[in-house]
Write a protein that holds these residues in place. Structure first.
Motif, PDB file in Angstrom:
ATOM      1  N   LEU A  90      39.867  49.176  45.252  1.00  0.00           N
ATOM      2  CA  LEU A  90      40.469  48.155  45.345  1.00  0.00           C
ATOM      3  C   LEU A  90      39.474  47.009  43.849  1.00  0.00           C
ATOM      4  N   PHE A  91      39.490  46.003  43.158  1.00  0.00           N
ATOM      5  CA  PHE A  91      38.644  45.446  42.682  1.00  0.00           C
ATOM      6  C   PHE A  91      37.944  44.287  43.865  1.00  0.00           C
ATOM      7  N   SER A  92      36.617  44.968  43.938  1.00  0.00           N
ATOM      8  CA  SER A  92      35.760  44.026  44.530  1.00  0.00           C
ATOM      9  C   SER A  92      35.877  42.687  44.653  1.00  0.00           C
ATOM     10  N   SER A  93      35.682  41.982  43.291  1.00  0.00           N
ATOM     11  CA  SER A  93      35.532  40.700  42.859  1.00  0.00           C
ATOM     12  C   SER A  93      36.655  39.521  42.921  1.00  0.00           C
ATOM     13  N   MET A  94      37.745  40.602  43.081  1.00  0.00           N
ATOM     14  CA  MET A  94      39.213  39.803  42.972  1.00  0.00           C
ATOM     15  C   MET A  94      39.671  39.075  44.416  1.00  0.00           C
ATOM     16  N   SER A  95      39.980  37.858  44.759  1.00  0.00           N
ATOM     17  CA  SER A  95      40.635  37.571  46.170  1.00  0.00           C
ATOM     18  C   SER A  95      41.375  39.179  47.316  1.00  0.00           C
ATOM     19  N   VAL A  96      42.335  39.040  47.884  1.00  0.00           N
ATOM     20  CA  VAL A  96      42.936  39.864  48.911  1.00  0.00           C
ATOM     21  C   VAL A  96      44.327  39.935  48.240  1.00  0.00           C
ATOM     22  N   LEU A  97      44.912  38.129  47.386  1.00  0.00           N
ATOM     23  CA  LEU A  97      46.166  37.956  46.853  1.00  0.00           C
ATOM     24  C   LEU A  97      45.987  38.718  46.011  1.00  0.00           C
ATOM     25  N   GLU A  98      45.147  38.503  45.090  1.00  0.00           N
ATOM     26  CA  GLU A  98      45.444  38.780  43.508  1.00  0.00           C
ATOM     27  C   GLU A  98      45.152  40.847  43.709  1.00  0.00           C
ATOM     28  N   ASN A  99      44.826  41.451  44.715  1.00  0.00           N
ATOM     29  CA  ASN A  99      44.714  42.680  44.476  1.00  0.00           C
ATOM     30  C   ASN A  99      45.960  43.856  45.358  1.00  0.00           C
ATOM     31  N   LEU A 100      46.458  42.309  46.508  1.00  0.00           N
ATOM     32  CA  LEU A 100      47.306  42.589  46.480  1.00  0.00           C
ATOM     33  C   LEU A 100      48.760  42.727  45.204  1.00  0.00           C
ATOM     34  N   MET A 101      48.721  41.482  44.285  1.00  0.00           N
ATOM     35  CA  MET A 101      49.239  41.023  43.129  1.00  0.00           C
ATOM     36  C   MET A 101      49.489  42.593  42.600  1.00  0.00           C
ATOM     37  N   ILE A 102      47.992  42.756  42.183  1.00  0.00           N
ATOM     38  CA  ILE A 102      47.751  44.382  41.684  1.00  0.00           C
ATOM     39  C   ILE A 102      48.945  45.285  41.903  1.00  0.00           C
ATOM     40  N   GLY A 103      48.587  45.485  43.325  1.00  0.00           N
ATOM     41  CA  GLY A 103      49.572  46.937  43.584  1.00  0.00           C
ATOM     42  C   GLY A 103      50.690  47.294  43.362  1.00  0.00           C
ATOM     43  N   ALA A 104      51.488  45.474  43.013  1.00  0.00           N
ATOM     44  CA  ALA A 104      52.460  45.738  43.316  1.00  0.00           C
ATOM     45  C   ALA A 104      53.162  45.255  41.033  1.00  0.00           C
TER      46      ALA A 104
END
Ligand code: ATP
Length: 265
Positions: A90-104
């Protein structure tokens, strides 16, 4: 019925070491299939071959009737195989939402760098990604944490975020590498409940797991590895009572235990 996943005589050699040895297995549809075995028995190597991270040395892997051994990681992911990792990615300095978006981002036509640049823009694809992320946040019970930075979350929620990231691509088959590792009993129960809900929605689950209470409570089928080779396969009852599995892995003391209830809040 055709299996979801089929390994035919798969072997992985690292120089002189045979990490996976002539492994054949079939994962039926509508299944929670667990791969268990002692440390170093070849579980992660097997998953790395299924997902294209490592090439097979010998043998073939099929997803439905498509041969996936030999294909690159992104092509296998696009066929509908999602994955979570033992060590969170995960990208720890980014938000949960941003991490999900990057996953997609793999689902979209834009590349990761462009995606990051456009994160706060008005692009149509981002809107779709945000909508999908919101759906996933509801599914994993983390809608209220959407803007929280990952590094501020408890470990259980970080693992849930990793699961959410894998769900973004709407996989048909989800491969989980030690989903329960590091979770306390309450977090474990919560995670298992989300996994079962995910499965009820039609996603097949293939998991590597050392926590036997999780494995024995949720698996439809279990394959046991020892020194890279399959030593047993069956349902939880059969595996718990298999003498070779008890000797090689479970030990005499294992007694099946129900998972404790989750603590609310
Ligand atoms: N890239 C690599 N190069 C050389 N040897 C490797 C490599 N990856 C794994 N191995 C070796 O292959 C064997 C199987 O390792 P693997 O990680 O697949 O086991 P595992 O069952 O997943 O173990 P654990 O439960 O500890 O995660 C081990 O002996 C390991 O040291």
């Amino acid at each position: 019925m055709e299996p979801v996943l089929k390994l035919e005589h798969v072997t992985k050699r690292f120089s002189g070491l045979v990490a996976v040895n002539d492994l054949s297995l079939e994962m039926p549809k509508n299944c929670i299939h667990s791969l268990i075995g002692p440390n170093g028995s070849g579980k992660t190597t097997t998953v790395n071959m299924i997902t294209g991270v490592l090439p097979v040395s010998d043998g073939k892997i099929f997803y439905g009737d498509t041969q996936i051994s030999g294909k690159p990681v992104f092509q296998i992911a696009r066929l509908g195989i999602g994955r979570t990792f033992q060590n969170l990615k995960l990208f720890s300095s980014m938000s949960v939402l941003e991490n999900l978006m990057i996953g997609a981002h793999q689902m979209t036509r834009i590349g990761l760098i462009q995606f990051l640049v456009d994160l706060r823009g008005e692009k149509r694809e981002e809107k779709l990604l945000i909508e999908r992320a919101e759906e996933v946040l509801e599914e994993i019970g983390m809608a209220d944490l959407r803007h929280e930075k990952v590094k501020n979350l408890a470990y259980g929620k970080q693992k849930m975020t990793e699961l959410g990231r894998a769900l973004m691509m709407k996989p048909d088959l989800l491969i989980l590498d030690e989903p329960a590792a590091g979770l306390n009993p309450s977090e474990r129960r919560e995670f298992v409940d989300i996994l079962l809900k995910t499965h009820e929605k039609g996603i097949d689950l293939f998991l590597i797991e050392h926590n036997m209470d999780v494995v024995m409570n949720i698996s439809t089928k279990i394959t046991v590895l020892n020194f890279g080779a399959k030593i047993a396969e069956g349902n939880p009852y059969e595996i718990q009572n298999n003498d070779e599995v008890i000797r090689a892995y479970l030990g005499d003391k294992y007694k099946p235990v129900d998972l404790p209830p989750a603590v609310e809040g």
